[in-house]
Scaffold this active site. Structure first.
Site, PDB file in Angstrom:
ATOM      1  N   ARG A  13       0.809  -1.224   0.000  1.00 24.90           N
ATOM      2  CA  ARG A  13       0.000   0.000   0.000  1.00 24.90           C
ATOM      3  C   ARG A  13       0.840   1.270   0.000  1.00 24.90           C
ATOM      4  O   ARG A  13       0.287   2.369  -0.134  1.00 24.90           O
ATOM      5  CB  ARG A  13      -0.932   0.022   1.206  1.00 24.90           C
ATOM      6  CG  ARG A  13      -2.104  -0.923   1.090  1.00 24.90           C
ATOM      7  CD  ARG A  13      -3.199  -0.522   2.039  1.00 24.90           C
ATOM      8  NE  ARG A  13      -4.258  -1.516   2.097  1.00 24.90           N
ATOM      9  CZ  ARG A  13      -5.333  -1.413   2.862  1.00 24.90           C
ATOM     10  NH1 ARG A  13      -5.489  -0.353   3.638  1.00 24.90           N
ATOM     11  NH2 ARG A  13      -6.244  -2.362   2.870  1.00 24.90           N
ATOM     12  N   GLU A  14       2.137   1.131   0.178  1.00 26.88           N
ATOM     13  CA  GLU A  14       2.985   2.323   0.187  1.00 26.88           C
ATOM     14  C   GLU A  14       3.693   2.472  -1.166  1.00 26.88           C
ATOM     15  O   GLU A  14       3.162   3.064  -2.090  1.00 26.88           O
ATOM     16  CB  GLU A  14       3.959   2.267   1.359  1.00 26.88           C
ATOM     17  CG  GLU A  14       3.242   2.388   2.705  1.00 26.88           C
ATOM     18  CD  GLU A  14       4.196   2.481   3.869  1.00 26.88           C
ATOM     19  OE1 GLU A  14       4.391   3.600   4.373  1.00 26.88           O
ATOM     20  OE2 GLU A  14       4.752   1.439   4.282  1.00 26.88           O
ATOM     21  N   MET A  15       4.876   1.893  -1.312  1.00 23.49           N
ATOM     22  CA  MET A  15       5.617   2.045  -2.566  1.00 23.49           C
ATOM     23  C   MET A  15       5.525   0.804  -3.450  1.00 23.49           C
ATOM     24  O   MET A  15       5.850   0.844  -4.628  1.00 23.49           O
ATOM     25  CB  MET A  15       7.059   2.436  -2.259  1.00 23.49           C
ATOM     26  CG  MET A  15       7.124   3.785  -1.531  1.00 23.49           C
ATOM     27  SD  MET A  15       8.733   4.218  -0.836  1.00 23.49           S
ATOM     28  CE  MET A  15       9.615   4.726  -2.309  1.00 23.49           C
TER      29      MET A  15
END
Length: 432
Positions: A140-142
């Site tokens: 969900r981040e990078m």
């Protein structure tokens, strides 16, 4: 706009003056020029041998920190959630990663992260290097699929292939990439606020309201129980984990913990990272890391340095202003089976809350003075919207949340007149 490049240029200059840089890129462990709120002793304790930030490594780390190509779709960088011009936060309640995916935690500031005993709200990473690796891989981040995929992507970018050879003497690897980012983050210390001028003897650095707030901070408001500061550790954080009732707004802790016991695999960094940022188990806090009952719903005490510009507040960004934060504490938090024993009503009046908030805004580094003033004005406009306020509980007219803390007689000894974290000062007017 205050970008990180001008800041880092100053830091790199300080590093060059700090000590000899060896040909292999290892610097002597000599502190750079430090602001008054950061002691050389603290700096030395916080920089592991071999992890000293050299100018070359810092420059590479800054480039990586700002580069969205470290993400799966080239849209998200470290600075997306930790924008240097905003005090290394993103100003959002919950951060957003690739493809617009929202995580379940608020982004803490990178400022002074080098001094943290552990990283993230739940302490799931022990070092800056460990912390730097996880967001790159979190879906969900990078969103990169593996360390190997990150290395292959970065190695294929010519300027990085050259830079890693220059700085580390070898091709890109994931540990070196994290080491470079951590080196950049180790230059982001902060300790030059108006409060620092005051505590070092400038009685005029704070106004009367701010001084009253400092007195309340150390007395009736009990803030220093968890947010005390001293000359060796001036972060306004005890570095411990507490359940203050924030997550209790949403969760049945007992039921959630029972479910988590069967799911969480101790020591599985990747799983814990994903549970913390993607699932309902996020609200269990430190429990995800330790699986100890006493850690249910506990989160790390954040630094109060730069708190005026690093909202929204708490691990889930659920408190919009510092007035909301004070309202939460004033009523003793939200009751739950694991509430920290130190959470009790404070009985603060509205003028006292105003004074405390005024004081908290003095903890912002002077390089953010303009932004700090803008944030104060923005929060003041929201003073009439107070969802956490419960004056009846705070003043003991309902509920049973304990007695008030002692309120020191300021005419006898005002905590605002105390010098550098406990040394008496004879500066005229310091207590006024």
């Amino acid at each position: 706009m205050m970008g990180s490049r001008s800041t880092t240029a100053w830091m790199v200059g300080a590093l060059l003056c700090a000590g000899t840089v060896h040909a292999q890129g290892t610097a002597q462990a000599t502190p750079p020029k430090l602001p008054p709120g950061v002691s050389p002793a603290l700096w030395k304790l916080s920089v592991p041998p071999g992890a000293e930030p050299t100018p070359e490594k810092v420059a590479l780390g800054e480039k990586l920190f700002l580069d969205p190509r470290l993400s799966a779709d080239n849209t998200v960088s470290c600075s997306t959630c930790h924008e240097p011009a905003m005090g290394f936060v993103d100003g959002k309640a919950l951060s957003t990663g690739i493809k617009g995916q929202q995580v379940t935690r608020n982004s803490p500031t990178v400022l002074n992260a080098m001094f943290n005993a552990s990283q993230f709200w739940d302490g799931r990473a022990g070092t800056l290097e460990d912390q730097a690796k996880l967001p790159i891989l979190n879906p969900r981040e990078m969103g990169m699929p593996s360390p190997e995929a990150v290395v292959a992507k970065v190695q294929a970018i010519p300027e990085y292939a050259t830079a890693f050879k220059t700085v580390f003497g070898r091709e890109v690897n994931y540990d070196d990439l994290a080491s470079a980012i951590a080196a950049f983050e180790r230059t982001q210390f902060s300790g030059s606020a108006r409060f620092d001028a005051f505590i070092h003897g400038d009685a005029k650095a704070l106004n009367a309201s701010e001084k009253r707030g400092w007195a309340l901070f150390n007395g009736k408001a009990r803030c220093n129980s968890c947010h005390a500061a001293n000359i060796v550790s001036p972060l306004f954080s005890d570095q411990k984990f507490h359940n203050i009732g924030i997550a209790a707004h949403k969760q049945d802790f007992v039921q959630l913990a029972r479910k988590a016991v069967d799911v969480v695999r101790l020591g599985d960094e990747k799983q814990i990272d994903e549970l913390a940022l993607q699932t309902e188990f996020s609200e269990l806090g430190r429990f995800l890391v330790t699986k100890k009952e006493n850690d249910i719903g506990t989160f790390k005490t954040p630094t109060l340095r730069n708190v005026g510009i690093t909202g929204p507040y708490m691990h889930d960004g659920s408190l919009t202003t510092l007035w909301d934060v004070m309202d939460h504490y004033n009523k003793g938090g939200v009751a739950n089976p694991y509430l920290d024993g130190g959470m009790q009503r404070l009985g603060l009046t509205e003028p006292e809350i105003d004074d405390l908030v005024a004081f908290l805004f003095t903890l912002t580094d002077t390089r953010y003075t303009k932004f700090n003033g803008q944030e104060l004005a923005r929060q003041q406009k929201r003073k009439s919207t107070r969802p956490e306020r419960d004056t009846a509980v705070a003043l003991g007219k309902k509920g049973n949340l304990g007695d008030l803390a002692p309120n020191p007689d300021l005419a006898v000894k005002n905590p605002a007149a105390v010098g550098v974290y406990g040394a008496e000062t004879s500066v005229p007017g310091a207590a006024k």
